[in-house]
Design an enzyme around this catalytic site. Structure first.
Site, mmCIF file in Angstrom:
data_model
loop_
_atom_site.group_PDB
_atom_site.id
_atom_site.type_symbol
_atom_site.label_atom_id
_atom_site.label_comp_id
_atom_site.label_asym_id
_atom_site.label_seq_id
_atom_site.Cartn_x
_atom_site.Cartn_y
_atom_site.Cartn_z
ATOM 1 N NE ARG A 1 -1.290 -3.684 0.467
ATOM 2 C CZ ARG A 1 -0.406 -3.504 1.446
ATOM 3 N NH1 ARG A 1 0.248 -4.530 1.960
ATOM 4 N NH2 ARG A 1 -0.156 -2.305 1.914
ATOM 5 C CE LYS B 1 -2.386 1.340 7.335
ATOM 6 N NZ LYS B 1 -3.167 1.379 6.159
ATOM 7 C CE1 TYR C 1 -14.930 -6.464 -13.659
ATOM 8 C CE2 TYR C 1 -13.744 -8.023 -15.040
ATOM 9 C CZ TYR C 1 -13.854 -6.767 -14.466
ATOM 10 O OH TYR C 1 -12.896 -5.819 -14.685
ATOM 11 C CD GLU D 1 -18.600 -4.169 -13.671
ATOM 12 O OE1 GLU D 1 -17.523 -3.811 -14.168
ATOM 13 O OE2 GLU D 1 -19.662 -4.252 -14.330
ATOM 14 C CG ASP E 1 -8.756 6.325 8.117
ATOM 15 O OD1 ASP E 1 -8.653 5.126 8.405
ATOM 16 O OD2 ASP E 1 -8.079 6.879 7.221
ATOM 17 C CB THR F 1 -6.429 -0.702 5.795
ATOM 18 O OG1 THR F 1 -5.882 -0.487 7.091
ATOM 19 C CG2 THR F 1 -6.219 0.531 4.950
HETATM 20 N N1 PLP Z 1 -5.906 5.714 6.331
HETATM 21 C C1 PLP Z 1 -4.907 5.670 7.222
HETATM 22 C C2 PLP Z 1 -5.122 6.263 8.589
HETATM 23 C C3 PLP Z 1 -3.686 5.090 6.883
HETATM 24 O O1 PLP Z 1 -2.679 5.078 7.756
HETATM 25 C C4 PLP Z 1 -3.534 4.528 5.579
HETATM 26 C C5 PLP Z 1 -2.288 3.881 5.147
HETATM 27 O O2 PLP Z 1 -1.273 3.868 5.733
HETATM 28 C C6 PLP Z 1 -4.597 4.612 4.680
HETATM 29 C C7 PLP Z 1 -5.774 5.211 5.092
HETATM 30 C C8 PLP Z 1 -4.456 4.134 3.269
HETATM 31 O O3 PLP Z 1 -4.470 2.775 3.133
HETATM 32 P P1 PLP Z 1 -4.007 2.079 1.765
HETATM 33 O O4 PLP Z 1 -2.525 2.123 1.757
HETATM 34 O O5 PLP Z 1 -4.586 0.709 1.853
HETATM 35 O O6 PLP Z 1 -4.595 2.859 0.635
#
Ligand code: PLP
Length: 441
Positions: free
Chosen positions: A241, A235, A51, A53, A206, A232
């Site tokens: 993950r 990908k 842990y 935090e 994002d 993320t």
């Molecule tokens: N943002 C975008 C542009 C995505 O394509 C995705 C997932 O496909 C996410 C956020 C969310 O990611 P997670 O599945 O890890 O929550």
């Protein structure tokens, strides 16, 4: 894995079967990839058990000296990987996933019912940018915040920046999100930044889908123009993950009286992670992210991402050669968005049929679609296949398989009826009786 097979044959068997499925299939799901064995090894370590935090040096539990090192190393590698100056940029490596990483940004910067603008989900955006229909608020982001999405120009398939600007001036959002899950073209961050500047909004990129390409510097980086960048790690980046949120250490915005003020967003983001939204960070994932980030700084990684782009271009060309229509006419990144309307097909049937022959794709809405359940598009991405060593000529072969399957859809639809559900159950029950389908497997 002998230990696992002896200790729990049931779980072992499931994992083994999934491994085989991944090896035997052709994976075109644009958000998936295969990370290295070293990354998987790091996930299965004692780091899982601690842990921690809070932040390095300021934890709520004792015994975190090595965990602090782990988290600081990951932060350092994240900044290095994206060529960021630590005096200008900070990063949290604690978010559990992409969706929550975006919610962390909203929670840190906004009050409930403040306004946000992201790309509409049916036009390629993501649920976590806020999605609602007339009937209901599908994503909880739309319950907590007011969401007014921007969209594509339906003729060109490109983001309609002019409409985005017009609407933003009226709507006055506090956060604009530049990012997508199903958009095959480069995003003009500079243009969106000028809109954000005009209405005093924070600009969040994002780059979940694109971060591997950005890390390898084979597409333009959002960092020059944005206040925050989320991604993320599993990908195109090819890690475990998890997610990262980068923030500028100081952000200049116009306050209600029109004065330019320097805001400290570092604190707001870190507090939104803990204690506001998350509990203990997943330090085993953080160790594995560090590993992936180290790999992302190598020449081999740049070659990989270059090939991802070349394969994606090859996929677009192979499809166009066979008279398919692509939203926006082509691709600049790791995916293509196929519009099946000109072939009188839909994405739901195609996805089902292709799964049966071990080709994995996503059905996807295209601009103009009325239903998300029976959309007209397919999203096809190249990161996973490129990791497995496929090059342009192999991609042409994959497109050939897809094309052969496409020809079977009308034939099967005739026998199974007009509904997608009927189509699905028919092919599950009768797939062996379609010789072309059997040969495709
Ligand atoms: N943002 C975008 C542009 C995505 O394509 C995705 C997932 O496909 C996410 C956020 C969310 O990611 P997670 O599945 O890890 O929550």
């Amino acid at each position: 894995n002998q230990v696992l097979s002896e200790k729990d044959p049931e779980v072992f068997d499931i994992i083994h079967k999934e491994g085989r499925r991944q090896i035997e299939g052709i994976n075109l799901i644009a958000s998936e990839n295969h990370c290295s064995k070293a990354v998987l090894d790091a996930l299965g370590t004692c780091m899982n058990q601690k842990y921690s935090e809070g932040l390095p040096g300021k934890r709520f539990q004792v015994g975190n000296q090595h965990i602090d090192e782990n988290e600081l190393l990951c932060q350092q590698r994240a900044l290095e990987t994206f060529r960021l100056n630590p005096e200008e940029w900070g990063v949290t490596v604690q978010p559990y996933s992409g969706a929550i990483s975006n919610f962390i940004v909203y929670t840190g910067l906004l009050q409930p019912h403040d306004r946000i603008m992201g790309l509409d989900l049916p036009h390629g955006g993501h649920l976590s940018h806020g999605y609602q229909t007339r009937a209901r608020k599908v994503s909880y982001v739309s319950s907590f915040f007011e969401v007014n999405p921007y969209r594509l120009n339906e003729k060109t398939g490109l983001i309609d920046y002019d409409r985005l600007e017009e609407n933003a001036k009226i709507y006055n959002p506090k956060v604009i999100i530049a990012g997508a899950s199903a958009y095959a073209r480069l995003i003009d961050y500079k243009r969106i930044a000028s809109v954000a500047e005009e209405c005093g909004a924070y600009l969040l990129a994002d780059m979940a889908h694109l971060s591997g390409l950005v890390a390898a510097n084979v597409i333009p980086s959002p960092f020059d123009h944005c206040d925050l960048v989320s991604t993320t790690t599993h990908k195109s980046l090819r890690g475990p993950r998890g997610a990262l949120v980068f923030y500028r250490r100081g952000v200049k915005k116009v306050d209600k009286k029109g004065n330019k003020i320097m805001y400290d967003i570092e604190n707001k983001i870190n507090k939104a992670v803990y204690p506001m939204l998350q509990g203990g960070p997943h330090q085993h994932s953080i160790a594995a992210i560090s590993l992936a980030l180290k790999q992302a700084q190598t020449p081999q990684y740049k070659e990989y991402q270059t090939q991802v782009l070349q394969n994606s271009k090859a996929m677009a060309e192979s499809l166009l050669k066979r008279n398919y229509t692509l939203v926006s006419g082509g691709t600049d990144n790791h995916l293509v968005l196929l519009d099946l309307r000109s072939k009188n097909l839909d994405g739901a049937r195609m996805e089902t049929l292709l799964e049966l022959v071990n080709i994995y794709v996503n059905k996807n809405t295209v601009p103009g679609d009325k239903s998300a359940l029976i959309p007209s598009g397919l999203r096809l991405g190249t990161p996973a296949l490129t990791t497995r060593g496929l090059v342009e000529k192999d991609i042409d072969q994959v497109v050939e398989f897809i094309d052969r399957a496409t020809h079977l859809v009308p034939q099967i639809s005739k026998q199974s009826g007009s509904k997608v559900a009927e189509f699905k159950s028919w092919i599950q029950a009768n797939s062996e009786s379609v010789p072309e389908l059997v040969s495709l497997r």
